[in-house]
Scaffold this motif. Sequence first.
Motif, short mmCIF file in Angstrom:
data_model
loop_
_atom_site.label_atom_id
_atom_site.label_comp_id
_atom_site.label_asym_id
_atom_site.label_seq_id
_atom_site.Cartn_x
_atom_site.Cartn_y
_atom_site.Cartn_z
N ARG A 156 0.83 -1.21 0.00
CA ARG A 156 0.00 0.00 0.00
C ARG A 156 0.86 1.25 0.00
O ARG A 156 0.60 2.20 -0.77
N ASP A 157 1.88 1.27 0.83
CA ASP A 157 2.72 2.46 0.94
C ASP A 157 3.60 2.64 -0.29
O ASP A 157 3.93 3.77 -0.66
N GLN A 158 3.99 1.53 -0.94
CA GLN A 158 4.72 1.66 -2.20
C GLN A 158 3.84 2.30 -3.28
O GLN A 158 4.29 3.18 -4.02
N GLU A 159 2.60 1.85 -3.35
CA GLU A 159 1.67 2.44 -4.31
C GLU A 159 1.35 3.88 -3.93
O GLU A 159 1.23 4.76 -4.80
N GLY A 160 1.22 4.14 -2.62
CA GLY A 160 0.96 5.50 -2.18
C GLY A 160 2.10 6.44 -2.53
O GLY A 160 1.88 7.59 -2.95
N LEU A 161 3.34 5.96 -2.39
CA LEU A 161 4.49 6.78 -2.75
C LEU A 161 4.50 7.04 -4.26
O LEU A 161 4.80 8.16 -4.70
N ARG A 162 4.18 6.01 -5.05
CA ARG A 162 4.13 6.21 -6.50
C ARG A 162 3.08 7.26 -6.87
O ARG A 162 3.32 8.12 -7.72
N ILE A 163 1.93 7.22 -6.22
CA ILE A 163 0.87 8.20 -6.50
C ILE A 163 1.31 9.60 -6.09
O ILE A 163 1.07 10.59 -6.82
N ARG A 164 1.97 9.69 -4.95
CA ARG A 164 2.45 11.01 -4.50
C ARG A 164 3.52 11.55 -5.44
O ARG A 164 3.55 12.77 -5.72
N GLU A 165 4.40 10.69 -5.92
CA GLU A 165 5.42 11.14 -6.87
C GLU A 165 4.79 11.59 -8.19
O GLU A 165 5.20 12.61 -8.77
N GLU A 166 3.80 10.85 -8.64
CA GLU A 166 3.10 11.26 -9.86
C GLU A 166 2.38 12.59 -9.65
O GLU A 166 2.35 13.45 -10.55
N ASN A 167 1.83 12.78 -8.46
CA ASN A 167 1.14 14.03 -8.16
C ASN A 167 2.11 15.20 -8.20
O ASN A 167 1.79 16.29 -8.73
N VAL A 168 3.33 15.02 -7.66
CA VAL A 168 4.32 16.10 -7.70
C VAL A 168 4.71 16.41 -9.15
O VAL A 168 4.82 17.59 -9.53
N ARG A 169 4.87 15.39 -9.97
CA ARG A 169 5.24 15.63 -11.37
C ARG A 169 4.13 16.37 -12.12
O ARG A 169 4.40 17.31 -12.88
N VAL A 170 2.90 15.95 -11.88
CA VAL A 170 1.78 16.63 -12.56
C VAL A 170 1.67 18.08 -12.11
O VAL A 170 1.48 19.00 -12.93
N LEU A 171 1.79 18.31 -10.81
CA LEU A 171 1.68 19.69 -10.31
C LEU A 171 2.87 20.54 -10.75
O LEU A 171 2.72 21.77 -10.93
N GLN A 172 4.03 19.92 -10.91
CA GLN A 172 5.18 20.68 -11.42
C GLN A 172 4.93 21.11 -12.86
O GLN A 172 5.22 22.27 -13.25
N ARG A 173 4.36 20.20 -13.66
CA ARG A 173 4.03 20.59 -15.03
C ARG A 173 2.94 21.66 -15.04
O ARG A 173 2.99 22.61 -15.85
N GLN A 174 2.00 21.54 -14.13
CA GLN A 174 0.94 22.55 -14.05
C GLN A 174 1.51 23.91 -13.66
O GLN A 174 1.11 24.95 -14.20
N LEU A 175 2.48 23.91 -12.76
CA LEU A 175 3.10 25.17 -12.37
C LEU A 175 3.89 25.77 -13.54
O LEU A 175 3.82 27.00 -13.78
N ASP A 176 4.58 24.91 -14.28
CA ASP A 176 5.34 25.41 -15.43
C ASP A 176 4.39 26.01 -16.47
O ASP A 176 4.66 27.08 -17.06
N GLU A 177 3.26 25.34 -16.71
CA GLU A 177 2.30 25.87 -17.66
C GLU A 177 1.70 27.18 -17.17
O GLU A 177 1.52 28.14 -17.95
N SER A 178 1.40 27.24 -15.88
CA SER A 178 0.83 28.47 -15.32
C SER A 178 1.82 29.62 -15.42
O SER A 178 1.45 30.77 -15.74
N GLN A 179 3.08 29.33 -15.15
CA GLN A 179 4.09 30.38 -15.24
C GLN A 179 4.23 30.88 -16.68
O GLN A 179 4.35 32.09 -16.93
N ALA A 180 4.17 29.93 -17.63
CA ALA A 180 4.28 30.34 -19.03
C ALA A 180 3.07 31.17 -19.46
O ALA A 180 3.20 32.18 -20.18
N ARG A 181 1.90 30.78 -19.04
CA ARG A 181 0.71 31.54 -19.41
C ARG A 181 0.68 32.90 -18.72
O ARG A 181 0.17 33.89 -19.26
N PHE A 182 1.24 32.95 -17.50
CA PHE A 182 1.31 34.23 -16.80
C PHE A 182 2.28 35.18 -17.51
O PHE A 182 2.04 36.40 -17.61
N ASP A 183 3.37 34.58 -18.05
CA ASP A 183 4.35 35.42 -18.74
C ASP A 183 3.78 36.07 -20.00
O ASP A 183 4.20 37.17 -20.37
N VAL A 184 2.81 35.40 -20.61
CA VAL A 184 2.22 35.99 -21.81
C VAL A 184 0.93 36.74 -21.50
O VAL A 184 0.24 37.21 -22.42
N GLY A 185 0.57 36.81 -20.20
CA GLY A 185 -0.57 37.61 -19.80
C GLY A 185 -1.92 36.93 -19.88
O GLY A 185 -2.95 37.61 -19.80
#
Length: 492
Positions: A156-185
């Motif tokens: 369970r905890d191995q799967e939970g760690l995998r889900i948490r790692e995937e969540n960090v990667r997705v949110l990092q991409r979301q932050l990068d996209e948000s920063q890019a969209r903010f830069d163009v207004g």
Amino acid sequence: MAAVYSAGLALAIAAPASAETLAEAIALAYDSNPTLQAQRATQRALDENWVQARAGYRPQAQVSGSVAYADIRTPGLGDYIDTNGDGIRDTLVGGRRDDNSASATLQLNQPLYTGGRVAAAVNAAEADILAGREQLRRTEAVVLQSVIQAYADTRRDQEGLRIREENVRVLQRQLDESQARFDVGEITRTDVAQSEARLAAAEAQLSQAQAQLASSRAVYAAVVGQNPGDLAPEPPLSDLLPADVTQAYEAAENNNPQIRQAQYAEQGSRARLAAAKAEHMPSLGLTGSLGYTGQADPWSGEDSSRTVRAGATLTVPLFTGGLTSSRVRAASERHNAERINVEIARRAVMQSLTQAWNQHLASKANIASTDQQVRAARIAAEGTKQEQEVGLRTTLDVLNAEQELRNAELSQVSARRDEFVASSLVLSQMGRLEAPMLDVGVTRYDPATNFNKNRITWGWVPWEEPIAVVDGVLTPKTVEKPTTPQPPPAPK
């Protein structure tokens, strides 16, 4: 966070690279778990109680010997003389002599009838051994349950760690996209801040997941005996479970080691009550002795005296000041307590079985709910992201959808773990959580092997069997031979 990650990395390096199965973990724990090994040693020591009780039928022999030296001085039978010429009489002549003696005795005793005392002691020892075997089964079930839970928790905890790692990667991409969209207004600074906040929270949850996994791995290593590697999915236990709870109750009544242990304890107390009553009965035995007595220095067999005695001794207790009657009353009350303990054990087992069965049903239903929840959350997350790209959804909507998806995935993993552990608890209360359950290659430890080895050992004499028959005439056998529980079939 770095310390937690380092600890998890160290455990990962120490773990084997190949995937492990639950059957392999059970086999390793069954052979090497120290709790289980200690209980087996305790059972082997308990087997010796039967040998010690049977010794009451066997002859007893002992040798005793003594050597004595005497310096005898008898006033009035001699006179003092002057030996050094100083005019003082200083040595007694004629009133002193030395003496020495030696003796050796061989004594034999053979009981013929003990009034049922030894027969009752043997019955009590048998009951204690059978109760000990059930305690061993109970310990095995506890250890296997710990292995199953540690395995499921780690998965369970191995799967939970995998889900948490995937969540960090997705949110990092979301932050990068948000920063890019903010830069163009296209979006405001608020949207970027929302993405940053969610990413920071996800990183904190990732650290917690790493710590939780490290803790579960430590428990696994303590129970199984090695660090977990890449664990394979848990095998289904549905083939081992009964169709309804009524069948589970019937199996627990017959096979649960806690109930069976209480039943054998009651039989042992019944035998001890018979032993207390046997104190009122007479006893009969044969005695014999061979003794030599003579001068020790110099020793001469021809001059020593020899004594040979043989006879029978009948002992009839007449009055003990109420001691025997008091012991009978105390043994009777102890038997009453053990008889009541059988019902206490039965109720406790039925309560635990009912709780485990309902937990199994609830977890099974929860699996179906979480599966549907994950499917719906995944569709919602994809749809929200696509709608955000065309301006129909905000950044916060996307973040909320992603969070709901991760929470649903974590609930799904926990539900599967809970159902598997609850199923094993049902099997444990039914008395069917055995090592060969998932690995037919496990060599079952048979406690009867050591007991059978000690039935005829040093000290056994051929005439003890007829003496046991005579001694047990008035002491009926109180111990019922156990029926070995049938192990369940291995699941498909």
